[in-house]
Enzyme design. Sequence first.
Site, PDB file in Angstrom:
ATOM      1  N   ASP A 379       0.839  -1.194   0.000  1.00  0.00           N
ATOM      2  CA  ASP A 379       0.000   0.000   0.000  1.00  0.00           C
ATOM      3  C   ASP A 379       0.880   1.252   0.000  1.00  0.00           C
ATOM      4  O   ASP A 379       1.818   1.353   0.805  1.00  0.00           O
ATOM      5  CB  ASP A 379      -0.859  -0.055   1.270  1.00  0.00           C
ATOM      6  CG  ASP A 379      -1.943   1.006   1.286  1.00  0.00           C
ATOM      7  OD1 ASP A 379      -2.900   0.878   0.500  1.00  0.00           O
ATOM      8  OD2 ASP A 379      -1.815   1.949   2.093  1.00  0.00           O
ATOM      9  N   GLU A 408       1.557  -0.485  -5.031  1.00  0.00           N
ATOM     10  CA  GLU A 408       0.399   0.366  -5.309  1.00  0.00           C
ATOM     11  C   GLU A 408       0.910   1.795  -5.528  1.00  0.00           C
ATOM     12  O   GLU A 408       0.619   2.703  -4.751  1.00  0.00           O
ATOM     13  CB  GLU A 408      -0.601   0.327  -4.139  1.00  0.00           C
ATOM     14  CG  GLU A 408      -1.922   0.998  -4.474  1.00  0.00           C
ATOM     15  CD  GLU A 408      -2.480   1.869  -3.347  1.00  0.00           C
ATOM     16  OE1 GLU A 408      -3.664   2.198  -3.393  1.00  0.00           O
ATOM     17  OE2 GLU A 408      -1.724   2.238  -2.409  1.00  0.00           O
TER      18      GLU A 408
END
Lengths: 663, 663
Positions: A379, A408
Site C-alpha cells: 500500500d 500500489e
Amino acid sequence: MGIEDGWSRVAIEDLQPRIDGGRFPIKRIVGDMVVVDAAIVSDGHELVSSVLLYRREADAAWTEVPMKPLGDDRFRASFRVEELGRYRYTVVGWVDRFRSWARDMVKRIDAKQDVEVELLIGMALLEDAATRARGDDAAALVAAAEILRAGGTAGAREALSDELAALMTRHGARPFATTWAPELVVVVDREIARFGAWYELFPRSAAAEPGRHGTFRDVEARLPYVEAMGFDVLYLPPIHPIGRVNRKGPNNDPVAAPGDPGSPWAIGAAEGGHKAVHPELGTLEDLRHLREAAAARGIELALDIAFQCAPDHPYATEHPEWFRLRPDGTIQYAENPPKRYQDIYPFDFETDHWKALWEELLSVVRFWVDQGVRIFRVDNPHTKPFEFWEWLIGEIKRDHPDTIILAEAFTRPMVTYRLAKLGFTQSYNYFPWRNTKPEIAAYLTELTRSEVREFFGPNLWINTPDILPEYLQFSGRPGFVTRAVLAATLGPSYGLYGPAYEQCVAEPLAPGREEYLDSEKYEIRHWDWDPEASGSIAGVIGRLNRIRHENPAFRANHDLRFHPTDNGQIIAYSKRAADGSGLVLVVVNLDPHHVQAGYVELPLEDLKIDPDRPYQVHDLLTDARYLWHGARNYVELHPDGYQANIFAIRRWARTEADFDYYL
Amino acid sequence: MGIEDGWSRVAIEDLQPRIDGGRFPIKRIVGDMVVVDAAIVSDGHELVSSVLLYRREADAAWTEVPMKPLGDDRFRASFRVEELGRYRYTVVGWVDRFRSWARDMVKRIDAKQDVEVELLIGMALLEDAATRARGDDAAALVAAAEILRAGGTAGAREALSDELAALMTRHGARPFATTWAPELVVVVDREIARFGAWYELFPRSAAAEPGRHGTFRDVEARLPYVEAMGFDVLYLPPIHPIGRVNRKGPNNDPVAAPGDPGSPWAIGAAEGGHKAVHPELGTLEDLRHLREAAAARGIELALDIAFQCAPDHPYATEHPEWFRLRPDGTIQYAENPPKRYQDIYPFDFETDHWKALWEELLSVVRFWVDQGVRIFRVDNPHTKPFEFWEWLIGEIKRDHPDTIILAEAFTRPMVTYRLAKLGFTQSYNYFPWRNTKPEIAAYLTELTRSEVREFFGPNLWINTPDILPEYLQFSGRPGFVTRAVLAATLGPSYGLYGPAYEQCVAEPLAPGREEYLDSEKYEIRHWDWDPEASGSIAGVIGRLNRIRHENPAFRANHDLRFHPTDNGQIIAYSKRAADGSGLVLVVVNLDPHHVQAGYVELPLEDLKIDPDRPYQVHDLLTDARYLWHGARNYVELHPDGYQANIFAIRRWARTEADFDYYL
C-alpha cells in the site's frame, strides 16, 4: 586515468540492457533469454573479439558466450536464465591477435607474399594458447601449430578453420582486455510475476448471508466462484486488527457509529498489529487453511502490506520513537493539508531509531512469508523512502526469490518507475485513466517498447476499492466488458476488485469523484455470489481468463503492436508468444453506447501473412471463424455482444491438393 | 544497499549534460554557460529543493546555485565557466521541511485551522537554520522566528516571503540529502577551440622561386597571403628530419630517386627525430620566429604530432624495445595486409616498456609546447591506444589548459567519437563525404543537435593532402566555392589545404581515387602565391572569413537548423549567435553546373519574424539587399557567382512614424 593504473586497448560502450548505467537490475522470468548488446572497439586495424560472461550471483564461476558481430562495431550474445534469483552479466573484449593474424594470412597468401615469418608468428600464438588449454583442446592447438610448421602456406590454409578460431577465442591470450564494470544484475522471478489475473475481495464481505461479518472460512467457500472466473491470484486487503481510535464510519465519515467495522488499512488495536489477524476474520490457522485450499485450485493468495498504524496500534505505545512527535507531545497523524487523517499514524522513517524500525518492518514481511505467503501488494509505497524498499525487498528476495511484490504506486511517473527499479516486481499504473485509442496505444507502447520494459512490471488493474474510473461510471455493462477485454489482453498481468467489478457497480461517492459510494473500505457489503446473477459479467471474465491460459501470446508483451483502424472508437493490436508463435489480433470497441464498424489494417509482411491468399481469423470469444484477405478487413462490434474480437490468426498452410485445413 | 550504509530520501536521475554516465567530461569555451538539468524526487508529499554545485577543479569550495523546477520533477540551474581548465559540477537534492511547512501553512490558514502547534514547528526550523547562518542571515532568521512567535497566524503570513525561503534553502537543515556521484567535469578551452579557420601548407613548397626547398623564412613571407584570406590558424605538416631508409618517391613510388624529399610523415633520420627540425626548413629559432610573426598577424601556428618512425629514426637503434620484433629479429614495419609500408615503423604500445615509451612521447609534445606552440594536429590517433591519448592529453592540458589538439580521426564513428570523449579538442570528420542536401542536413544535425555536441568539436576540413574529395574532381571552380561556403558557414571551425584548394587543383592520382596527383606529400610543388592569380578563389575565401569574423552567428552552432526548399540542389540553414542575436540565413546551390532556383521556407514564428510585415535579407557576400515577406521566398543561385547567399536577416523594428530604418 594515471599512467600507474595500467591500461587496456579496448573500449566498450552502450552495453544493453542496463538501467541507469547499471545502478538497477533488469527483470526476467525463469526460462527467458537475456540478449546483451554492446559497442566494442579497439584502436588500430586488428580484430576485436568479445565474450558475454554470466553467472548466478551465488556462483563464483562465469559461463562464457562468444559475441557475434552485428556490424558498426556492435556485438551480441545471449543467455537463458534457468533459475530463480539473481544473475550477473558483463562483457569482455580484447584485441584478438590470432583472428587478426588469420585474416591477414589469407590476404598475404592470396597476394603470393612470402609468409615464412608470419607462419612463425602464428605458431607462437597457437603454442602459447596450448599452454592455457587442457586435454583435447590443448592437443588440437599443438596439432594446429604443427600443421603450420610442417605445411607452410598450404598448412596455413588448412589451419584457418572456424573450429580453430573458436578454440583460440577460448584459450588465446587476451592481452590488454577490457571487462565492463560494474557487473550488471538480472532478477529472475516466477512466471506469475509476469502472467496472472488478480482478483481482490474483502473477506469481511464474503459471508453467504447478509449481516454477518465474513471470515476466512467464508472466503474458502467463495473459491469455486473465483476459480470459475479463472483468476490466478486472490488478493486480500489487510487482515489485521482494525484501530478503534478515530475510526472512520461509512463513506469515510470522520465519526464511526458503534458497530462500524472501520477501514482495514487503519491497522492495529488492542488485539495486535501487523503480525496479528483480525479476530472477526478467524485465526492464523484459518488463513493458512485458506491459502492451501486456494493453492489446491491453482489460486495463489496475496496479502497486503500497509506500513502505517491506527492510533491504538501497539507500536504507538511500545515504540513512540518510531513516530514524529509534535511540539505539543502528541504523535503526528497523517495529513495532506488542509486534510487530516487522524485515524492514521505514519511511521517517521527519519527517526534516529530508523534501523530498529526498518528491521521491525522487515520482520513483518518475514512473518507472513513464514506463513507461506509469497505474493504481497504494498500500500502506498511512494510515501516511504526509496532506499527502505530497496533494502527490504532485497532482504526478502535473497532468502525467498519466489516472492512477488506489487507496488500500489499511484504517483508521478518518475516515482512509479523508480520504485520498480528499486525492486518491486509489479506495479499499479495509469491504465485506469487510459481510455481513448491514442491514450491506450501511447501508454502501452511506452510500457512495452521502451527501456521501461526491462524493469517495470505493469499490472493492469481496472478498478480498486479506491478507484471507480470515470469511464465505468457512464458506460454500463458494455464498458465493463470493454475494460475487462483491454486489461486481460493488453497485459499479461491484470487485476480487478470484485464482486463490484463483475456486477458492474458504477455509482460514485459524488459526481466528479472516482470513489465508490458505500465503499467496502468502510463498511461490510453483501454480494450475490451467483456468477449467473443478472447483470454479472463473471462469465465473460471467465472466458477471457480461459483464452489467456490457452493462448501463449497473452503470457508475453514483448511485441505488442497497435494497428491502424479507420474508426477512432476501434482499437486493434496484435501480439505473439515469446517464441514467436500463436499470433493473436484483438479488436475492441471503445464506445460503450453504439455499434462501431470499420476497417482494420494489418502489416501483412511483418506478420508473415501471404497478401495473395486468404487467412482465417478465429474469434476466441464467440468461436466464429472468418476468412480474411489482404491488409484491410472489416469488423463490426456491438455493445450488446462482447464489444471485441479476440482473433487467433491461422495462416493457410497447405495447398488445395492436400484437402487439408488451417494450421 | 545494506542497512549499514545509511540512506537518503531523495533520488536524482538523468542528470544532464553527462557523457557515458559521467565517465567523460563535457567541453565548453571560456564564457559559455553550462545548463544542468536533473530529475529529482523524494518519497511522500513534501517539497524537494535542490542546488547545482560547481567549482574549478583546482578549488576546494563549491558555489551553490538554487535549481528551478521545470515541472514533471525536473529541475534546472546553470553556471558560467569563466576560466580555462577543468570545472566540476554536481547536484544536491533534499526534502525541504521549511518550504513544505510554508506551503502547508498557507493551506491551513486558508482553511482556518488552528495552527498553534504548526507555528512552533516553523519556529524550530528557523531557529535551527539560524544556528548554521551568520551575520545578517542569522539575524533575519531569528527575526522571522520571532515574528511567528509574536504574530501567530498573521505573523506566519508575513514570514512566508520568497526571501525567507531563499535564506532557508541556504541555511536550512538538509537531512537525508542526496548528492549526485560521481562529480561531472567540464573542460574549458579558448575560443579558438571552437571558432577558427585553418590553413594547411607545406613549408617546403613555400619558396617564392621554383626549384628551391622552402624554409620557415619562406613561410613567413607567405603570411600576408594567409592573412589576406582571413585564416586564424596556420597548420604545418611534420617539420622533422625525414627518413632516408625505404624513402618513398613521387606519387608514393616505393623507390625514391636521389634528391626526392620523401614524406614528412616518415619521421626521423640521422639529423634527429620528433624533437628535431628538418635542416632544410631552417632552425628551431626560425620556427619560433615564424610562430611570433604569425601571431603578430593574428594567426596561430599549429604543428603536427605523428607518432611513428622512419627506419632510420634514432629511436629504432636507441630503443628497439619500443617496437615489435618479428621472429626473424627485424622490426615490424607498418602493414595493412597485403599492403606493406616499409618506410614506417609503428610504435608497439603493448611493449613491456610502455611506460617509458609513453613518457617519451609525452616529452615530445612538451618539447613543442615549450617552443610556444599550443595547437597540435595529431596524425592517425585511432591507431594508438585510447588510454594513451587520455593520459597524454590530460597531462598536457593540466599544465597548459590553453592547448588545443585536433584529431585526424578518419575512422569509424564510434572510434571518432571515443577519441573526442578522451580529450581531443577537435576532430576531422565525414564532412568531405557529405555532399548532397540530405547528407549534409542529417550529418550536421547529428553533430549539433544530439549529445555529440557536448564532447565533439568538428573541424570541417574540405580537403587535406590525403583527400581530394570526388565532388571537387568534377565540380570545377563553382564546386570549390560551394564547399568553401558550406564549410565556413556550417562549422565554427573549418580548414583547407592550400594553395591546392584555392587554386582549385582537382586532378586525382587515378580515376576513382581520392588522392592528389603529384601530391605534396612526396614532392615539392611550386605555387603561384598571387591571390589574384587566374582561377584562384582566394578572394572568395577572404570574404567568407571576414563575414565569419564580423557576424557572431558563425562563432556558434548550438541552434543550426535546416529549412525546407523546393529544390533538391538548394540547401538552406540558419543560425544565431550564442546570445540569440544576429540571425543569419545561408542558401547554397549544391549543383556546380547549373543555375538553380526555388523557394526557401522559413519558420517565421520560431525566428520571431512578423508574418505580416516585410523583412530585409542582406547578402553579406554581394552586399545586395532584398525585402522578403512571409514564409516562402524565391532565390536564384548562379554557378558563375558565389553559388550562395549569406543573408543577415534584419527585422523591421520601427513603424513608419519613425522614418527609420532596419535594425
